[in-house]
Design a protein around this motif. Structure first.
Motif, PDB file in Angstrom:
ATOM      1  N   LYS A   1     -16.747  -9.196   5.654  1.00 50.25           N
ATOM      2  CA  LYS A   1     -15.585  -8.343   5.166  1.00 50.25           C
ATOM      3  C   LYS A   1     -15.214  -7.284   5.869  1.00 50.25           C
ATOM      4  N   LEU A   2     -16.271  -6.470   6.567  1.00 53.93           N
ATOM      5  CA  LEU A   2     -15.985  -5.340   7.155  1.00 53.93           C
ATOM      6  C   LEU A   2     -14.870  -5.536   8.262  1.00 53.93           C
ATOM      7  N   SER A   3     -14.766  -6.583   8.966  1.00 57.72           N
ATOM      8  CA  SER A   3     -14.410  -6.830  10.279  1.00 57.72           C
ATOM      9  C   SER A   3     -13.006  -8.000   9.953  1.00 57.72           C
ATOM     10  N   ASP A   4     -12.829  -8.220   8.861  1.00 60.84           N
ATOM     11  CA  ASP A   4     -11.866  -9.484   8.438  1.00 60.84           C
ATOM     12  C   ASP A   4     -10.422  -9.108   8.775  1.00 60.84           C
ATOM     13  N   ARG A   5     -10.226  -9.903  10.043  1.00 58.14           N
ATOM     14  CA  ARG A   5      -8.911 -10.028  10.657  1.00 58.14           C
ATOM     15  C   ARG A   5      -8.274  -8.576  10.775  1.00 58.14           C
ATOM     16  N   LEU A   6      -8.966  -7.808  11.495  1.00 57.66           N
ATOM     17  CA  LEU A   6      -8.529  -6.500  12.126  1.00 57.66           C
ATOM     18  C   LEU A   6      -7.529  -6.690  12.808  1.00 57.66           C
ATOM     19  N   GLY A   7      -6.441  -5.904  12.490  1.00 59.50           N
ATOM     20  CA  GLY A   7      -5.268  -5.836  13.261  1.00 59.50           C
ATOM     21  C   GLY A   7      -4.281  -7.015  13.179  1.00 59.50           C
ATOM     22  N   ARG A   8      -4.699  -7.883  12.349  1.00 55.52           N
ATOM     23  CA  ARG A   8      -3.725  -8.972  12.019  1.00 55.52           C
ATOM     24  C   ARG A   8      -3.560  -8.946  10.606  1.00 55.52           C
ATOM     25  N   ARG A   9      -4.456  -8.549   9.739  1.00 52.76           N
ATOM     26  CA  ARG A   9      -4.258  -8.677   8.299  1.00 52.76           C
ATOM     27  C   ARG A   9      -4.165  -7.209   8.131  1.00 52.76           C
ATOM     28  N   TRP A  10      -2.988  -6.692   7.510  1.00 55.03           N
ATOM     29  CA  TRP A  10      -2.808  -5.376   7.094  1.00 55.03           C
ATOM     30  C   TRP A  10      -3.101  -5.241   5.366  1.00 55.03           C
ATOM     31  N   ALA A  11      -4.271  -4.770   5.379  1.00 58.91           N
ATOM     32  CA  ALA A  11      -4.734  -4.744   3.789  1.00 58.91           C
ATOM     33  C   ALA A  11      -4.071  -3.771   3.038  1.00 58.91           C
ATOM     34  N   LEU A  12      -3.514  -2.628   3.731  1.00 56.63           N
ATOM     35  CA  LEU A  12      -2.591  -1.675   3.147  1.00 56.63           C
ATOM     36  C   LEU A  12      -1.830  -2.267   2.270  1.00 56.63           C
ATOM     37  N   VAL A  13      -0.711  -3.307   2.829  1.00 54.48           N
ATOM     38  CA  VAL A  13       0.285  -3.704   2.030  1.00 54.48           C
ATOM     39  C   VAL A  13      -0.176  -4.713   0.849  1.00 54.48           C
ATOM     40  N   GLU A  14      -1.322  -4.962   0.712  1.00 58.96           N
ATOM     41  CA  GLU A  14      -1.755  -5.701  -0.377  1.00 58.96           C
ATOM     42  C   GLU A  14      -2.087  -4.744  -1.774  1.00 58.96           C
ATOM     43  N   THR A  15      -1.971  -3.448  -1.416  1.00 59.50           N
ATOM     44  CA  THR A  15      -2.091  -2.572  -2.417  1.00 59.50           C
ATOM     45  C   THR A  15      -0.733  -2.605  -3.823  1.00 59.50           C
ATOM     46  N   SER A  16      -1.440  -2.608  -4.895  1.00 61.97           N
ATOM     47  CA  SER A  16      -0.711  -2.772  -5.946  1.00 61.97           C
ATOM     48  C   SER A  16       0.027  -1.279  -6.429  1.00 61.97           C
ATOM     49  N   PHE A  17       1.113  -1.140  -6.875  1.00 63.36           N
ATOM     50  CA  PHE A  17       1.486  -0.089  -7.575  1.00 63.36           C
ATOM     51  C   PHE A  17       1.327  -0.223  -9.219  1.00 63.36           C
ATOM     52  N   LYS A  18       1.219   0.908  -9.885  1.00 63.59           N
ATOM     53  CA  LYS A  18       1.083   0.795 -11.308  1.00 63.59           C
ATOM     54  C   LYS A  18       2.186   0.915 -11.906  1.00 63.59           C
ATOM     55  N   PHE A  19       2.472  -0.044 -12.790  1.00 61.45           N
ATOM     56  CA  PHE A  19       3.772   0.261 -13.609  1.00 61.45           C
ATOM     57  C   PHE A  19       3.281   0.713 -15.032  1.00 61.45           C
ATOM     58  N   HIS A  20       2.516   0.076 -15.748  1.00 57.20           N
ATOM     59  CA  HIS A  20       1.989   0.886 -16.901  1.00 57.20           C
ATOM     60  C   HIS A  20       1.083   1.942 -16.560  1.00 57.20           C
ATOM     61  N   ALA A  21       0.995   3.015 -17.563  1.00 55.27           N
ATOM     62  CA  ALA A  21       0.294   4.206 -17.286  1.00 55.27           C
ATOM     63  C   ALA A  21      -1.300   3.965 -17.694  1.00 55.27           C
ATOM     64  N   SER A  22      -1.850   2.795 -17.476  1.00 54.07           N
ATOM     65  CA  SER A  22      -3.178   2.536 -17.956  1.00 54.07           C
ATOM     66  C   SER A  22      -4.056   1.793 -17.114  1.00 54.07           C
ATOM     67  N   CYS A  23      -5.321   1.964 -17.493  1.00 56.22           N
ATOM     68  CA  CYS A  23      -6.108   1.352 -16.343  1.00 56.22           C
ATOM     69  C   CYS A  23      -5.557  -0.347 -15.959  1.00 56.22           C
ATOM     70  N   ARG A  24      -5.876  -0.368 -14.468  1.00 59.61           N
ATOM     71  CA  ARG A  24      -4.964  -1.462 -13.925  1.00 59.61           C
ATOM     72  C   ARG A  24      -5.490  -2.695 -14.644  1.00 59.61           C
ATOM     73  N   HIS A  25      -6.938  -2.955 -15.428  1.00 59.68           N
ATOM     74  CA  HIS A  25      -7.500  -3.730 -15.856  1.00 59.68           C
ATOM     75  C   HIS A  25      -6.654  -4.487 -17.010  1.00 59.68           C
ATOM     76  N   THR A  26      -6.048  -3.565 -17.577  1.00 60.03           N
ATOM     77  CA  THR A  26      -4.951  -3.896 -18.879  1.00 60.03           C
ATOM     78  C   THR A  26      -3.976  -4.619 -18.386  1.00 60.03           C
TER      79      THR A  26
END
Lengths: 450, 450
Positions: B249-274
């Motif tokens: 996982k440490l070197s998973d598709r470096l330079g090809r996969r941009w993990a940053l764009v997989e990040t989610s924004f929070k819509f509800h103001a609670s723990c993401r698990h909810t």
């Protein structure tokens, strides 16, 4: 029904200076002098200037707490950081056996920095230091041997020990101590992985433990709440970082057993795991009148923890790493009769006779030694001589252990040697510092301790 | 043959601004604005003033880095500390699913503080932030689900992510990045135990992760060496803190996969698990035109991680704890149609209808949801109506997930709501800040970002 953590917190809150037996107070002064020498011995030595520069860059230009190696004033946080880094460098600071914790290098830097910041007296510093030792040692014993296999206990548990000392200076009640353990425990970190690369992390570990513990205490005093069960809880330290935790250790004979006096002073300037074998070899060579050339092979029969910590180092690449090389330590003992700071600095890597002896040394797990550990650090060596004899030597209390401790004269001598090693302070200055420590309990002002 | 850690370090060293695809840069700006809003939303809110006071007491009176919530100048270390504490308070900061890491709250505070200290440009800040995200996400994935059961990944892995961002600003080469990972990884700490007591440790965790990461980078730059294999080594992070670590996982598709764009924004103001269950319930109630009174029971079918984190909270005692109460979150959704900051502050603990609904909610482990996690956070709820019908609802990408992300207009709206919640800055000021972030890549001076 109180948990063991709650009992520990109650003890810490209720502990008073007048409760401390005379021999505990005296030993605390001994330990403090020993610690001060270790800190000053590293004056100017790499990597301590990196921490000094960091404190200068990130901290205030002056402040009520003092950095020992350069005399600069700063805030309590940075004084704790630098002083803890510097007191763990030369491998001469104390060790508590059954917890495998080096208490001085984390407790005193945090306690002294906070005491200077808060304008506390020598008695308050001594009381706080006792609290840090009593808590830290019990928490180390609680986390057990499995913890120490991966985690550097002086780093992890050190964070809590330092925090407790500062919490005592802040006169915490039981509930504040519980919050404090939560706030310190959730910062506890430090992995042994650095050792095989001879990296600088050991100093980073103690620096951060003392500074983070102090941070935890100051924030707790302001009201930052912490987990109520950080040690025993389902997602706490033991759950995450131990497989053999025993909660009863946390409240073991509180107020009756003084764990602080069980702390060992270091005589040799190496990792404590090498000391039992070093003493056993020295005794054997004196007894049999052997010279190093007479020895064909040495087998140090050790506990598993010694193999875990020392087993990585084959050919040491630095003086610091040499202190974790069983072969080098026994080589210095065999060839030069001692393994003090000067021998390490001048001979450990340079002397071909030491290197040759190093290659004759092996470690082997000994079930008897392993079972006794960590309560007792037994020294057992087996020597095969050139003329074919197999000789055996056993010592049960290495020099510096509580039952074989250093006298005040020996401690003063060690202190002077530590300062002479750094070469920055005169013998007169050493004498002044010694007197200050022996007079600590009557001192109202700690600003000039060092 | 390189290890995965070495591959990761080489990627970090070689990454250039011109390598970043436009959509990665844009998303980085989006994430930075979202982070800034989260930090400013906590202005004045407990326990952030405790961290501000600590920085004032222990840090310099002024300095090149800025504390967002009070505008004070200080050193980079304390700016990182306070800004990281403040950006994780209102539970509106971003989350990367498969690593279960909140990257923004640790990466941006360290990167911005160091960039201000070092006089870096907006482009350099963006590049450093991408490096922090790419490394942190992969390290979180590497440590796996077993790590997250006990350790707060945003605290532990956050230390490394923050360190990497600062290391990139310091233009580290591969070897320096390896030392840096060693120095940061051996400081990695943070336990979930605080959650059951609703203690303040979450802010302490992010504060320390960002500040410790920055400390690691500055000391590494000066030459402090670290373990060469802190992630994969026998006494490293995975050995001590994970049972299912996967080095690939440490070197998973470096330079090809941009993990940053997989990040989610929070819509509800609670723990993401909810969130998945909240979206599924909202969709079901709209689809079936149900009112909250029509509902007899809700079963949220969840992954194990949700039970681990949320299962402790029965009756929330604070607004912050309410954000970890599945019943309260679904109660706000059912009764008020949303669970934003204002609903939490004014209704979560006060509204009897929300409390009544809370007691109708249960969680149950769902194998399908659990297997998909943490790559996908599936929302599944089962509702039993008063008139005896059993209804089901499924959503596969909660609002804010990469496939269901927020537009710039929605992000600006969220940012304005966050600032309005704190009530300290005008709408005009919010507009100015938004423009500054959108213009970041052409900005040479970061001193006035906020």
């Amino acid at each position: 029904m109180s948990t063991d953590t709650q009992k520990l917190a109650a003890f810490l809150a209720e502990l008073r200076y007048d409760d401390l037996p005379e021999h505990v107070l005296e030993r605390t002064e001994d330990l403090l002098l020993d610690w001060l020498g270790s800190a000053l011995a590293s004056e100017g030595a790499r990597p301590i200037p990196l921490f000094e520069a960091y404190a200068q860059k990130m901290g205030p230009a002056d402040g009520p707490a003092r950095i020992l190696v350069n005399g600069r004033g700063t805030s309590a946080y940075f004084a704790a950081l630098v002083n803890a880094a510097s007191s763990h460098l030369v491998e001469q600071d104390d060790l508590h056996n059954s917890s495998v914790l080096h208490p001085a290098t984390v407790v005193f830097p945090a306690a002294l920095a906070a005491a200077q910041d808060l304008g506390k007296s020598g008695r308050e510093l001594l009381l706080a230091s006792v609290a840090g030792y009593e808590a830290g040692i019990r928490i180390g014993e609680f986390l057990g041997r499995s913890h120490y296999r991966i985690f550097h206990t002086t780093a992890t548990v050190g964070t809590l020990a330092a925090a407790v000392a500062v919490g005592k200076l802040l006169d915490f009640d039981q509930q504040q101590f519980i919050h404090l353990l939560g706030n310190a425990g959730t910062q506890a970190a430090g992995l042994w992985e650095f050792l095989r690369d001879a990296a600088d992390s050991k100093q980073l570990h103690t620096a951060k433990a003392a500074a983070d513990g102090l941070l935890a205490a100051y924030l707790t005093e302001q009201g930052l709440t912490g987990a109520q069960n950080i040690l025993e809880g389902e997602q706490g330290m033991a759950a995450g970082m131990s497989r053999d935790a025993d909660p009863r250790k946390l409240s073991d004979r509180l107020g009756r057993r003084w764990a602080l006096v069980e702390t060992s002073f270091k005589f040799h300037a190496s990792c404590r795991h090498t000391h039992p074998a070093a003493d056993a070899l020295l005794a054997l060579m004196q007894r049999e009148r052997l010279r190093h050339e007479d020895i064909q092979r040495v087998t140090a029969r050790v506990h598993q923890g010694a193999i875990d910590v020392l087993g990585r180092v084959k050919v040491p690449q630095s003086v610091h790493q040499a202190k974790f090389s069983m072969g080098t330590v026994l080589g210095l003992i065999a060839v030069h009769g001692k393994a003090q700071l000067t021998e390490f600095a001048e001979l450990a890597l340079q002397d071909p006779a030491v290197a040759a002896f190093r290659d004759k040394v092996q470690m082997r797990l000994d079930p008897e030694v392993d079972i006794a550990y960590p309560q007792r650090w037994l020294g057992r060596v087996e020597v095969l001589t050139r003329d074919g004899r197999t000789l055996f030597s056993a010592i049960d209390e290495p020099k510096g252990d509580p039952g074989n401790t250093l006298s005040r004269a020996e401690l003063e001598d060690k202190f002077r040697r530590l300062l002479a090693f750094a070469g920055k302070r005169s013998g007169d200055e050493a004498g002044v510092l010694i007197e200050r420590v022996w007079g600590l309990r009557d001192s109202a002002d700690l600003s000039n301790l060092a």
